[in-house]
Write an enzyme that holds these catalytic residues in place. Structure first.
Site, PDB file in Angstrom:
ATOM      1  N   SER A   1       3.930  -4.456  11.215  1.00 49.84           N
ATOM      2  CA  SER A   1       3.494  -3.918  12.500  1.00 49.84           C
ATOM      3  C   SER A   1       3.418  -2.401  12.446  1.00 49.84           C
ATOM      4  O   SER A   1       3.943  -1.782  11.523  1.00 49.84           O
ATOM      5  CB  SER A   1       4.511  -4.328  13.577  1.00 49.84           C
ATOM      6  OG  SER A   1       5.783  -3.783  13.259  1.00 49.84           O
TER       7      SER A   1
ATOM      8  N   LYS B   1       0.800  -1.225   0.000  1.00 48.05           N
ATOM      9  CA  LYS B   1       0.000   0.000   0.000  1.00 48.05           C
ATOM     10  C   LYS B   1       0.831   1.273   0.000  1.00 48.05           C
ATOM     11  O   LYS B   1       0.357   2.333  -0.395  1.00 48.05           O
ATOM     12  CB  LYS B   1      -0.997  -0.010   1.156  1.00 48.05           C
ATOM     13  CG  LYS B   1      -0.391  -0.037   2.518  1.00 48.05           C
ATOM     14  CD  LYS B   1      -1.504  -0.050   3.539  1.00 48.05           C
ATOM     15  CE  LYS B   1      -0.904   0.011   4.925  1.00 48.05           C
ATOM     16  NZ  LYS B   1      -1.869   0.265   5.943  1.00 48.05           N
TER      17      LYS B   1
ATOM     18  N   HIS C   1      45.044 -10.916  14.390  1.00 44.73           N
ATOM     19  CA  HIS C   1      45.515  -9.942  15.367  1.00 44.73           C
ATOM     20  C   HIS C   1      46.010  -8.705  14.648  1.00 44.73           C
ATOM     21  O   HIS C   1      46.703  -8.836  13.634  1.00 44.73           O
ATOM     22  CB  HIS C   1      46.665 -10.544  16.187  1.00 44.73           C
ATOM     23  CG  HIS C   1      47.287  -9.552  17.117  1.00 44.73           C
ATOM     24  ND1 HIS C   1      46.688  -9.179  18.296  1.00 44.73           N
ATOM     25  CD2 HIS C   1      48.437  -8.829  17.017  1.00 44.73           C
ATOM     26  CE1 HIS C   1      47.453  -8.292  18.907  1.00 44.73           C
ATOM     27  NE2 HIS C   1      48.526  -8.054  18.152  1.00 44.73           N
TER      28      HIS C   1
ATOM     29  N   GLY D   1       9.917  -1.931   0.740  1.00 43.27           N
ATOM     30  CA  GLY D   1      10.891  -1.915   1.842  1.00 43.27           C
ATOM     31  C   GLY D   1      10.251  -1.909   3.217  1.00 43.27           C
ATOM     32  O   GLY D   1      10.921  -2.168   4.223  1.00 43.27           O
TER      33      GLY D   1
END
Ligand SMILES: Cc1cc2nc3c(=O)[nH]c(=O)nc-3n(C[C@H](O)[C@H](O)[C@H](O)COP(=O)(O)OP(=O)(O)OC[C@H]3O[C@@H](n4cnc5c(N)ncnc54)[C@H](O)[C@@H]3O)c2cc1C
Length: 467
Positions: A144, A33, A446, A38
């Site tokens: 959500s 919509k 390292h 995304g």
């Protein structure tokens, strides 16, 4: 038009599901919509917040750390430019997705999708035009929305009383920003504005920030944010958020009982979590069951109560994280294609992109105690790591939790610069059922921050070398 798969919602769950389905040879459409793909993540969530977190971190570093490294600068904030960087970042991610849809021959259909029943989706475009799609399989990935404060009416104007969306585009740095909610989103966006000069007060219901994270990590992290100037009102139940002359007022009372208190703010950010979204989906008429928290109910193959209809991402149970949604998107596409899609919920990393970062995977010490698991702990501070010293990034530590008998890795928690990248070696070891000794005996380059992970692993079953 007829499809093998119609995905409703183009967030990280939906778009990844569509790409995977198309890669597996299924004719796929995505209904969204918004005008851009995304979802929350790319448009108003993960991506814009990280653009601002990075830019504001650079600003703070230039102001506080550069001199110690022998660099003399006087940083000056150009907020409009910083916000433009954020918008450009969103835009390039959106364009990348549009390219991927084309490349994979996925039909992008703009409009609100509703399910008419088995195999039927209606799409209503903004102008009111509607069309129907036939689908052998439908995937609900509607995500959500902001949850608000339980029992408190909050009128978001996205200027003075804002959700995370408004907090991503404040036109000026507020004098005082009050953040309601000491979770990931509140602390990340609070950090952005604190680094740019705002006084930030976090009001949190629980007695701890980052509820659910390892307690020791959360405590240390709160101390670090405190040193950066952030203030905390914990165990505080917010009872009102309202506009006042020139700003807003937050009223709260101690959860344990006592007198109410009020803080005046220039801007209030309500970041108390998100809730699953099924608005306009027509789930009731279609007979799609929700659970007691309003999330679409699915079985362990993401099947809803209606045949041929699946659901993934924030709209179902589980952590509301983009990568959890993405992995479910892949799994459901594979299941639809007849493969064995699966997500291991025991190994989902979670990261707070503050400075320093906080990252964790697996179980917390509190969870192990609660479940009566016999465990051992190994820790290593970044103050004893050569690379961290060279970069002035000595804040924080690595904590490794392993089974007392088998040494199997159960959880790893890191506070420190680059924690969000370092956590993945632990995730890989856990995915393979490895031990703390496996991690410790793996040669680490390292000097790297990751050597602290190796040292903490060593400390879990024997002794660290550099402490
Ligand atoms: C400020 C902020 C920062 C965040 N940062 C992170 C982070 O760093 N890392 C992380 O893992 N997570 C982060 N999250 C959470 C992350 O954004 C969500 O977990 C993720 O977007 C969920 O993906 P999804 O595909 O399930 O839903 P969403 O991304 O919410 O996408 C759902 C899409 O469905 C569309 N839609 C809804 N209903 C319909 C309908 N009926 N028809 C058509 N389209 C519909 C919506 O418009 C939306 O585009 C953040 C969230 C916020 C708000």
């Amino acid at each position: 038009m007829s499809y093998d798969v119609v995905v409703i919602g183009a967030g990280p769950g939906g778009y990844v599901c569509a790409i995977k389905a198309a890669q597996l040879g299924l004719k796929t459409a995505v209904v969204e919509k918004r005008s851009t793909p995304g979802g929350t993540c790319i448009n108003i969530g993960c991506i814009p917040s990280k653009a601002l977190l990075h830019a504001s971190e650079m600003f703070a570093e230039a102001g506080h750390k550069f001199a110690e490294l022998g660099i003399q600068v006087e940083p000056k904030l150009d907020l409009a430019r910083m916000l433009a960087h954020k918008d450009a970042t969103v835009d390039s991610n959106v364009k990348g997705l549009q390219f991927l849809f084309k490349k994979n021959k996925i039909d992008w259909i703009q409009g609100t999708g509703s399910i008419l029943g088995e195999g039927k989706v209606r799409v209503e475009a903004e102008g009111g035009e509607s069309r129907e799609l036939e689908a052998r399989n439908i995937v609900i990935a509607t995500g959500s929305v902001v949850a608000g404060i339980p029992g408190v009416e909050v009128e978001f104007d996205e200027k003075v009383i804002v959700s995370s969306t408004g907090a991503l585009e404040l036109e000026k740095v507020p004098g005082h920003l009050v953040v309601v909610g000491g979770g990931v989103i509140g602390l990340e966006l609070g950090s952005v504005w604190a680094r740019l000069g705002a006084k930030v007060t976090v009001v949190e219901y629980l007695d701890t920030i980052l509820g659910g994270m390892d307690g020791e990590v959360a405590k240390q992290f709160q101390r670090m944010l405190g040193k950066q100037g952030m203030e905390f009102r914990l165990g505080a139940k917010v009872t009102d958020v309202a506009r006042s002359d020139g700003g807003a007022r937050v009223t709260f009372e101690p959860v344990k009982g006592g007198d109410a208190d009020t803080i005046e703010a220039d801007v209030v950010l309500v970041a108390t979590g998100r809730k699953s979204y099924v608005g306009g989906l027509g789930h009731e008429a279609a007979g799609i069951a929700l659970d007691d928290r309003g999330r679409v109910q699915v079985d362990d193959h993401y099947r809803t109560s209606v045949a041929g209809i699946y659901a993934i991402g924030d709209v179902i149970a589980g952590p509301m994280l983009a990568h959890k949604a993405e992995d479910e998107g892949v799994a459901v596409a594979e299941i639809i294609a007849g493969q064995a899609g699966h997500v291991n919920y025991g190994v989902i990393p979670s990261v707070v992109y503050t400075s320093p970062e906080v990252a964790s995977v697996g179980r917390t010490e509190e969870e192990l105690k609660r479940d009566g698991v016999d465990y051992k702990v190994g820790k290593f501070p970044f103050s004893a790591n050569g690379r961290a010293r060279a970069m002035l990034q000595t804040d924080g530590f690595v904590k490794v939790l392993a089974d007392a008998k088998s040494d199997r890795l159960l959880g790893v928690h890191i506070v420190g610069f680059g924690a969000g990248e370092m956590i993945h070696e632990a995730a890989v070891v856990m995915e393979f059922g490895g031990s703390s000794e496996d991690m410790a005996r793996t040669c680490h380059a390292h000097p790297t921050m990751s050597e602290a992970v190796k040292e903490a692993a060593l400390a879990t079953f024997f002794k660290p070398l550099h402490l």
